[in-house]
Each structure stands twice: as structure tokens, then as C-alpha cells.
Write a protein that holds these residues in place. Structure first.
Motif, PDB file in Angstrom:
ATOM      1  N   SER A 225       0.831  -1.207   0.000  1.00  0.00           N
ATOM      2  CA  SER A 225       0.000   0.000   0.000  1.00  0.00           C
ATOM      3  C   SER A 225       0.858   1.248   0.000  1.00  0.00           C
ATOM      4  O   SER A 225       0.512   2.244  -0.599  1.00  0.00           O
ATOM      5  CB  SER A 225      -0.965   0.002   1.195  1.00  0.00           C
ATOM      6  N   GLN A 226       2.012   1.214   0.651  1.00  0.00           N
ATOM      7  CA  GLN A 226       2.899   2.367   0.641  1.00  0.00           C
ATOM      8  C   GLN A 226       3.552   2.521  -0.725  1.00  0.00           C
ATOM      9  O   GLN A 226       3.725   3.617  -1.214  1.00  0.00           O
ATOM     10  CB  GLN A 226       3.949   2.234   1.738  1.00  0.00           C
TER      11      GLN A 226
ATOM     12  N   ALA B   4       1.427   4.252  -3.623  1.00  0.00           N
ATOM     13  CA  ALA B   4       0.951   5.627  -3.429  1.00  0.00           C
ATOM     14  C   ALA B   4       0.757   6.275  -4.792  1.00  0.00           C
ATOM     15  O   ALA B   4       1.572   6.113  -5.689  1.00  0.00           O
ATOM     16  CB  ALA B   4       1.953   6.416  -2.600  1.00  0.00           C
ATOM     17  N   LEU B   5      -0.342   6.987  -4.935  1.00  0.00           N
ATOM     18  CA  LEU B   5      -0.637   7.633  -6.204  1.00  0.00           C
ATOM     19  C   LEU B   5      -0.394   9.125  -6.082  1.00  0.00           C
ATOM     20  O   LEU B   5      -0.949   9.784  -5.202  1.00  0.00           O
ATOM     21  CB  LEU B   5      -2.092   7.375  -6.612  1.00  0.00           C
ATOM     22  N   ASN B   6       0.449   9.613  -6.932  1.00  0.00           N
ATOM     23  CA  ASN B   6       0.724  11.042  -7.022  1.00  0.00           C
ATOM     24  C   ASN B   6       0.275  11.462  -8.407  1.00  0.00           C
ATOM     25  O   ASN B   6       0.741  10.910  -9.401  1.00  0.00           O
ATOM     26  CB  ASN B   6       2.220  11.315  -6.848  1.00  0.00           C
TER      27      ASN B   6
ATOM     28  N   ASN C 282      -2.617  16.055  -6.632  1.00  0.00           N
ATOM     29  CA  ASN C 282      -3.202  15.136  -5.664  1.00  0.00           C
ATOM     30  C   ASN C 282      -2.131  14.097  -5.357  1.00  0.00           C
ATOM     31  O   ASN C 282      -1.988  13.112  -6.083  1.00  0.00           O
ATOM     32  CB  ASN C 282      -4.477  14.502  -6.228  1.00  0.00           C
ATOM     33  N   PHE C 283      -1.341  14.372  -4.312  1.00  0.00           N
ATOM     34  CA  PHE C 283      -0.186  13.535  -3.986  1.00  0.00           C
ATOM     35  C   PHE C 283      -0.413  12.781  -2.683  1.00  0.00           C
ATOM     36  O   PHE C 283      -0.727  13.385  -1.669  1.00  0.00           O
ATOM     37  CB  PHE C 283       1.067  14.401  -3.844  1.00  0.00           C
ATOM     38  N   ASP C 284      -0.228  11.460  -2.719  1.00  0.00           N
ATOM     39  CA  ASP C 284      -0.228  10.664  -1.497  1.00  0.00           C
ATOM     40  C   ASP C 284       1.096  10.867  -0.759  1.00  0.00           C
ATOM     41  O   ASP C 284       1.123  10.883   0.464  1.00  0.00           O
ATOM     42  CB  ASP C 284      -0.410   9.174  -1.809  1.00  0.00           C
ATOM     43  N   ASP C 285       2.193  10.979  -1.525  1.00  0.00           N
ATOM     44  CA  ASP C 285       3.516  11.191  -0.933  1.00  0.00           C
ATOM     45  C   ASP C 285       3.760  12.676  -0.705  1.00  0.00           C
ATOM     46  O   ASP C 285       3.216  13.519  -1.415  1.00  0.00           O
ATOM     47  CB  ASP C 285       4.612  10.661  -1.866  1.00  0.00           C
TER      48      ASP C 285
ATOM     49  N   SER D  56       1.362  17.265   0.880  1.00  0.00           N
ATOM     50  CA  SER D  56       0.706  16.145   0.222  1.00  0.00           C
ATOM     51  C   SER D  56      -0.782  16.455   0.218  1.00  0.00           C
ATOM     52  O   SER D  56      -1.219  17.466   0.769  1.00  0.00           O
ATOM     53  CB  SER D  56       0.996  14.823   0.950  1.00  0.00           C
ATOM     54  N   GLY D  57      -1.548  15.593  -0.428  1.00  0.00           N
ATOM     55  CA  GLY D  57      -2.986  15.805  -0.487  1.00  0.00           C
ATOM     56  C   GLY D  57      -3.389  16.495  -1.777  1.00  0.00           C
ATOM     57  O   GLY D  57      -2.596  16.670  -2.693  1.00  0.00           O
ATOM     58  N   GLU D  58      -4.663  16.898  -1.821  1.00  0.00           N
ATOM     59  CA  GLU D  58      -5.205  17.545  -3.012  1.00  0.00           C
ATOM     60  C   GLU D  58      -5.174  19.054  -2.837  1.00  0.00           C
ATOM     61  O   GLU D  58      -5.665  19.576  -1.837  1.00  0.00           O
ATOM     62  CB  GLU D  58      -6.636  17.081  -3.266  1.00  0.00           C
TER      63      GLU D  58
END
Length: 184
Positions: free
Chosen positions: A23-24, A27-29, A53-56, A117-119
Motif C-alpha cells: 500500500s505504501q 501511493a498515487l501522485n 493530488n499527492f499521497d507522498d 501532500s494531499g489535493e
């Protein structure tokens, strides 16, 4: 604990670690484009939101925006005032004829996680529709920055670029509605 329960417990622990690691690693960026409308008439302007929209955690980098110059003309780009990017803001100037356009931005905070990170809305691209397509759409797409400012990096691995999925959007340039002839 019996040998069977120990093996089952060990297997469950290993499976949990594998799932957590997967799952790590997954990560979708992404960089996304969204338009206010999908259809415009020749001469109209269309606003396209540029979203990260970055998970990392990301500290900075850039992208290129390509567009169909037959159907669209670049008008302007403006960073979102709430973006909070605090260094390396670079963007095309209004009316820039360059295609692709290069946009760069960066973040740095003095405390962990040393980035964002995040949107987040990066900014808004404005294009003018030039001429109606004959049932065709004009595409606006994003891609990796090939020169300056370069790819996106994060504090987790400052020596290797991040894996980023780049998006696109399409706009249909339609013919304006006919103006009715006045009746006599």
C-alpha cells in the motif's frame, strides 16, 4: 503456543507487512486537469483547473502543459492564492506562444514532513477557443517537466524523482448558434 499456531501467527504477520508495504509502494501522485465546461463556442474562454493530488509528501518540481494549438490559444495562467508555495514559482506569461507551457512550484516547511501532500489547486489555465472542430475535441494534457524546473521530488528520496501520473482534459469547440434572420 503450538507449532501450528506459531506458523499461522508468523504467516499472518508476514502477510500484514507485505500488504502494508504494497500500500505504501502503490501511493498515487497525480496532476489533474478539470474544466468548468466541456463545450465552448469559438471566441469563448475556458478555465482549466490544475490540481495536484499527492499521497507522498512533495517538496517541488514542475510539469509541462501541452494543448491543441489549432483549436485553442493560451491566454493566461495564475497560481491559486491559497496554494502556499513559497519558492520557485514559475509560470508562462499571458499570451505566451510556447507549447508546451512550463509550470513549476515548490514547498518547504521548517518542520516535518518538509513539504505537502494531499489535493491542492495549483492554479488556473485560461484558453480561448479559436475555431470549431468538425466533431473533434481539443486536448490539453500535462506531462513531466523535461528541462526546468524538472521532475517532482520529495523528502523521502531527494535523489530520485517521484512517480507521478499526469492527466489531461478535452474541450469541444462548437459552432455558435445561428442568429435567426429578422422576420419581415
Amino acid at each position: 503456543m503450538s507449532a501450528g499456531k506459531f506458523v499461522l501467527s508468523l504467516f499472518a504477520s508476514i502477510a500484514a507487512l507485505v500488504i502494508l508495504s504494497a500500500s505504501q509502494a502503490a501511493a498515487l501522485n497525480s496532476i489533474e486537469l478539470t474544466s468548468a465546461t466541456g463545450t465552448v463556442a469559438a471566441g469563448d474562454q475556458i478555465n482549466i483547473s490544475l490540481i495536484m493530488n499527492f499521497d507522498d509528501v512533495m517538496t517541488g518540481g514542475g510539469l509541462e502543459v501541452s494543448y491543441d494549438a489549432v483549436g485553442l490559444s493560451f491566454v493566461s495562467f495564475s497560481f491559486d492564492v491559497g496554494l502556499g508555495g513559497n519558492f520557485g514559482l514559475s509560470a508562462p506569461t499571458a499570451g505566451d506562444p510556447t507549447n508546451p507551457l512550463s509550470i513549476g512550484f515548490g514547498f518547504f516547511t521548517m518542520a516535518p514532513p518538509y513539504g505537502v501532500s494531499g489535493e491542492h489547486l495549483i492554479g488556473t489555465l485560461v484558453f480561448e477557443a479559436l475555431a470549431p472542430g468538425i466533431g473533434l475535441t481539443s486536448t490539453i494534457s500535462t506531462g513531466a517537466s523535461s528541462v526546468f524546473p524538472g521532475p517532482f521530488y520529495g523528502p523521502a528520496d531527494p535523489y530520485n524523482p517521484m512517480v507521478v501520473a499526469f492527466g489531461s482534459t478535452q474541450v469541444l469547440v462548437s459552432s455558435p448558434a445561428p442568429i435567426p434572420e429578422p422576420s419581415t
